[in-house]
Design a protein around this motif. Sequence first.
Motif, PDB file in Angstrom:
ATOM      1  N   LEU A   1     -21.157 -56.684  10.806  1.00  0.00           N
ATOM      2  CA  LEU A   1     -19.668 -57.107  11.191  1.00  0.00           C
ATOM      3  C   LEU A   1     -18.969 -55.997  11.701  1.00  0.00           C
ATOM      4  CD1 LEU A   1     -18.217 -59.097   8.153  1.00  0.00           C
ATOM      5  CD2 LEU A   1     -18.968 -60.053  10.344  1.00  0.00           C
ATOM      6  N   CYS A   2     -19.489 -54.678  11.464  1.00  0.00           N
ATOM      7  CA  CYS A   2     -18.718 -53.428  11.938  1.00  0.00           C
ATOM      8  C   CYS A   2     -19.666 -52.930  13.171  1.00  0.00           C
ATOM      9  CB  CYS A   2     -18.691 -52.494  11.091  1.00  0.00           C
ATOM     10  SG  CYS A   2     -17.333 -52.976   9.778  1.00  0.00           S
ATOM     11  N   ARG A   3     -20.854 -53.589  13.544  1.00  0.00           N
ATOM     12  CA  ARG A   3     -21.540 -53.112  14.485  1.00  0.00           C
ATOM     13  C   ARG A   3     -21.040 -53.039  15.953  1.00  0.00           C
ATOM     14  NH1 ARG A   3     -27.339 -55.980  15.259  1.00  0.00           N
ATOM     15  NH2 ARG A   3     -25.683 -57.550  15.854  1.00  0.00           N
ATOM     16  N   GLY A   4     -20.243 -54.265  16.302  1.00  0.00           N
ATOM     17  CA  GLY A   4     -19.767 -54.211  17.540  1.00  0.00           C
ATOM     18  C   GLY A   4     -18.299 -53.477  17.696  1.00  0.00           C
ATOM     19  N   GLN A   5     -17.807 -53.066  16.384  1.00  0.00           N
ATOM     20  CA  GLN A   5     -16.479 -52.626  16.448  1.00  0.00           C
ATOM     21  C   GLN A   5     -16.496 -51.037  16.553  1.00  0.00           C
ATOM     22  OE1 GLN A   5     -13.464 -54.419  16.264  1.00  0.00           O
ATOM     23  NE2 GLN A   5     -14.994 -56.340  16.233  1.00  0.00           N
ATOM     24  N   CYS A   6     -17.661 -50.410  16.518  1.00  0.00           N
ATOM     25  CA  CYS A   6     -17.531 -48.741  16.421  1.00  0.00           C
ATOM     26  C   CYS A   6     -18.087 -48.354  17.812  1.00  0.00           C
ATOM     27  CB  CYS A   6     -18.711 -48.369  15.639  1.00  0.00           C
ATOM     28  SG  CYS A   6     -18.109 -48.814  13.844  1.00  0.00           S
ATOM     29  N   LYS A   7     -18.043 -49.174  18.955  1.00  0.00           N
ATOM     30  CA  LYS A   7     -18.318 -48.818  20.212  1.00  0.00           C
ATOM     31  C   LYS A   7     -17.292 -48.065  20.943  1.00  0.00           C
ATOM     32  CE  LYS A   7     -21.916 -52.043  20.922  1.00  0.00           C
ATOM     33  NZ  LYS A   7     -22.516 -53.211  21.892  1.00  0.00           N
TER      34      LYS A   7
END
Length: 69
Positions: free
Chosen positions: A51-57
């Motif tokens: 879930l957080c993979r795309g939020q940390c970019k």
Amino acid sequence: MSQLTELVLLTVFLALFSQAEANPFVYNYEALRIGGLVFTGVLVAGGVGILCRGQCKPKRKHVEDASKI
């Protein structure tokens, strides 16, 4: 990272199921509960990671050309 996770899971499951008992119908509920909690923790951590993979970019800022002013 995935190899480390696989190694930890394999080690935990081998440690839980390596105890041989005389009666196959007597279950070690404490080991089963601990194994379930570990498995659940790994699934929750994996779900949060997905879930957080795309939020940390880092977000790119749009740079406007100064000549358009």
